[in-house]
Design a protein around this motif. Structure first.
Motif, PDB file in Angstrom:
ATOM      1  N   UNK A 107       0.802  -1.219   0.000  1.00  6.39           N
ATOM      2  CA  UNK A 107       0.000   0.000   0.000  1.00  6.39           C
ATOM      3  C   UNK A 107       0.839   1.275   0.000  1.00  6.39           C
ATOM      4  N   UNK A 108       2.126   1.146  -0.292  1.00  6.48           N
ATOM      5  CA  UNK A 108       3.035   2.297  -0.329  1.00  6.48           C
ATOM      6  C   UNK A 108       3.058   3.036   1.004  1.00  6.48           C
ATOM      7  N   UNK A 109       3.056   2.250   2.083  1.00  7.45           N
ATOM      8  CA  UNK A 109       3.160   2.779   3.438  1.00  7.45           C
ATOM      9  C   UNK A 109       4.154   1.922   4.207  1.00  7.45           C
ATOM     10  N   UNK A 110       5.045   2.572   4.951  1.00 10.11           N
ATOM     11  CA  UNK A 110       5.945   1.805   5.802  1.00 10.11           C
ATOM     12  C   UNK A 110       6.274   2.588   7.060  1.00 10.11           C
ATOM     13  N   UNK A 111       6.760   1.860   8.067  1.00  9.09           N
ATOM     14  CA  UNK A 111       7.177   2.437   9.348  1.00  9.09           C
ATOM     15  C   UNK A 111       8.639   2.063   9.562  1.00  9.09           C
ATOM     16  N   UNK A 112       9.438   3.062   9.957  1.00  5.59           N
ATOM     17  CA  UNK A 112      10.871   2.833  10.161  1.00  5.59           C
ATOM     18  C   UNK A 112      11.383   3.789  11.233  1.00  5.59           C
ATOM     19  N   UNK A 113      12.367   3.351  11.966  1.00  9.22           N
ATOM     20  CA  UNK A 113      13.018   4.233  12.928  1.00  9.22           C
ATOM     21  C   UNK A 113      13.654   5.411  12.192  1.00  9.22           C
ATOM     22  N   UNK A 114      13.470   6.612  12.722  1.00  9.16           N
ATOM     23  CA  UNK A 114      13.945   7.820  12.052  1.00  9.16           C
ATOM     24  C   UNK A 114      15.448   7.803  11.825  1.00  9.16           C
ATOM     25  N   UNK A 115      16.195   7.340  12.789  1.00  7.97           N
ATOM     26  CA  UNK A 115      17.653   7.312  12.648  1.00  7.97           C
ATOM     27  C   UNK A 115      18.077   6.400  11.494  1.00  7.97           C
ATOM     28  N   UNK A 116      17.451   5.243  11.390  1.00  8.46           N
ATOM     29  CA  UNK A 116      17.764   4.323  10.296  1.00  8.46           C
ATOM     30  C   UNK A 116      17.321   4.908   8.960  1.00  8.46           C
ATOM     31  N   UNK A 117      16.145   5.559   8.959  1.00  8.27           N
ATOM     32  CA  UNK A 117      15.621   6.184   7.749  1.00  8.27           C
ATOM     33  C   UNK A 117      16.603   7.204   7.185  1.00  8.27           C
ATOM     34  N   UNK A 118      17.125   8.086   8.026  1.00  6.08           N
ATOM     35  CA  UNK A 118      18.061   9.108   7.565  1.00  6.08           C
ATOM     36  C   UNK A 118      19.392   8.498   7.138  1.00  6.08           C
ATOM     37  N   UNK A 119      19.824   7.447   7.829  1.00  5.47           N
ATOM     38  CA  UNK A 119      21.076   6.781   7.458  1.00  5.47           C
ATOM     39  C   UNK A 119      20.957   6.152   6.068  1.00  5.47           C
ATOM     40  N   UNK A 120      19.841   5.466   5.808  1.00  2.70           N
ATOM     41  CA  UNK A 120      19.650   4.837   4.500  1.00  2.70           C
ATOM     42  C   UNK A 120      19.524   5.888   3.396  1.00  2.70           C
ATOM     43  N   UNK A 121      18.833   7.001   3.708  1.00  7.00           N
ATOM     44  CA  UNK A 121      18.713   8.075   2.716  1.00  7.00           C
ATOM     45  C   UNK A 121      20.086   8.653   2.374  1.00  7.00           C
TER      46      UNK A 121
END
Length: 367
Positions: free
Chosen positions: A188-202
């Motif tokens: 459904x083009x929705x996900x939940x992720x820890x913010x720190x991990x999200x910024x690291x992957x970006x």
């Protein structure tokens, strides 16, 4: 919920709704008599207690800005936090990011200033009333790096062909991500992720010249990430084509479909103070949604009328969607038609489309 911050990414959503997206992005398209497509994901985040929501927008967003305002209908008009509408910043000569990553890179302060530890990331094309609090609790229970929200479709439709599919095992672990068209698990083009991990992957994606977060940060790293799948079991519709917009709109004339979308939890939208609909003695209305401010003097069957529509005596409307402030004069016949806002149909005109491909008239047109 203070642990969650929301991101609604409209950057990669193409304007595929024909005349309805000539002058607006898809998220701003009117739906169900009084709403916009953006209202559904905004309301879901509101009901989850999300206090900070960012919108990534790039083009055709004037109508969206007018609709959202300061975010008051979703309790986001706050002195601290609230609604942030974030076009990409084009003025940084050192910026090497592109696409979706450009939004994340140039708006890092939104993430860093927010106190929430987790990010809910979503688009606007999947209409639902998903409980993000329950999805977040599931994410923590699974101890996942990322949780993807999906739903099982009993009867696949043409609009599902574009959707990503997920393989999920009995433990709730996503084992594969693919595009097999006959597969029923729709991401459904929705996900939940820890913010720190999200910024690291970006940051990693930007360093490697990549531009799409789900494809480049999640899909390509699926063997290295612990990916959980949260199954949503409520109302679901994908609006990614004119045909899907028309069919899912008309489905709401079925009481069970309407109730499954709107009775589980309220859907909030921009407030407009208008008089109730007025039905003249010559009016005949059956199985239709009629919004406030309408004046009906003709025949309306199996149709959806938005706010302020005028249907003059002698006009006949069947299986059609008539948006805000349209004027339908006498002796007009409309069948399988979509009229965008402020359309005027003069006396004696006959417009007819097909139930599989409706006839569409663009905004501010006079026929």
């Amino acid at each position: 919920m203070k642990q969650l911050m929301g991101v609604i990414n409209l950057d990669h959503e193409l304007e595929l709704l024909g005349e309805l997206t000539y002058f607006r992005c898809g998220a701003a398209v009117p739906f169900a008599g009084r709403y916009r497509l953006i209202d559904f994901v905004m309301s879901n985040m509101m009901h989850a207690g999300v206090l900070d929501i960012a919108l990534f927008v790039r083009r055709k967003y004037r109508s969206l800005l007018d609709h959202l305002g300061e975010g008051r209908p979703w309790d986001l008009d706050r002195k601290r936090g609230g609604l942030f509408i974030l076009p990409p910043d084009w003025n940084d000569p050192t910026d090497v990011s592109s696409g979706e990553m450009q939004h994340i890179h140039n708006n890092q302060d939104f993430f860093e200033r927010g106190s929430a530890e987790y990010v809910i990331y979503s688009g606007s094309q999947h209409l639902s009333n998903v409980d993000f609090c329950d999805a977040y609790a599931y994410h923590l229970e699974q101890e996942a790096d990322v949780t993807l929200i999906y739903t099982k479709i009993d009867r696949l439709q043409p609009e599902h062909q574009q959707c990503i599919r997920l393989d999920v095992d009995e433990n709730g672990r996503v084992t594969d991500i693919h595009h097999e068209r006959e597969h029923s698990n729709i991401y459904m083009e929705m996900f939940i992720m820890e913010k720190r991990r999200f910024l690291h992957l970006a940051k990693q994606c930007i360093a490697h010249g990549e531009s799409h977060f789900f494809r480049d940060a999640i899909h390509k790293n699926r063997s290295r990430l612990k990916i959980a799948g949260y199954e949503y079991k409520g109302y679901h519709a994908v609006i990614n084509s004119l045909e899907s917009y028309y069919r899912n709109s008309m489905d709401l004339l079925q009481p069970e479909k309407y109730n499954s979308l709107f009775r589980e939890q309220p859907v909030h939208t921009k407030i407009k103070y208008e008089v109730p609909a007025r039905y003249l003695q010559t009016a005949e209305v059956s199985n239709s949604l009629v919004a406030n401010g309408c004046q009906i003097g003709g025949t309306v069957e199996n149709s959806i009328l938005f706010r302020g529509v005028q249907v003059k005596e002698g006009a006949r409307i069947h299986n059609s969607i008539i948006m805000q402030k349209c004027v339908i004069h006498g002796d007009v016949k409309l069948e399988n038609v979509i009229l965008d806002k402020d359309v005027i149909i003069s006396r004696g005109r006959n417009l007819q489309g097909d139930v599989r491909k409706p006839f569409v008239v663009a905004k501010d047109t006079a026929i």
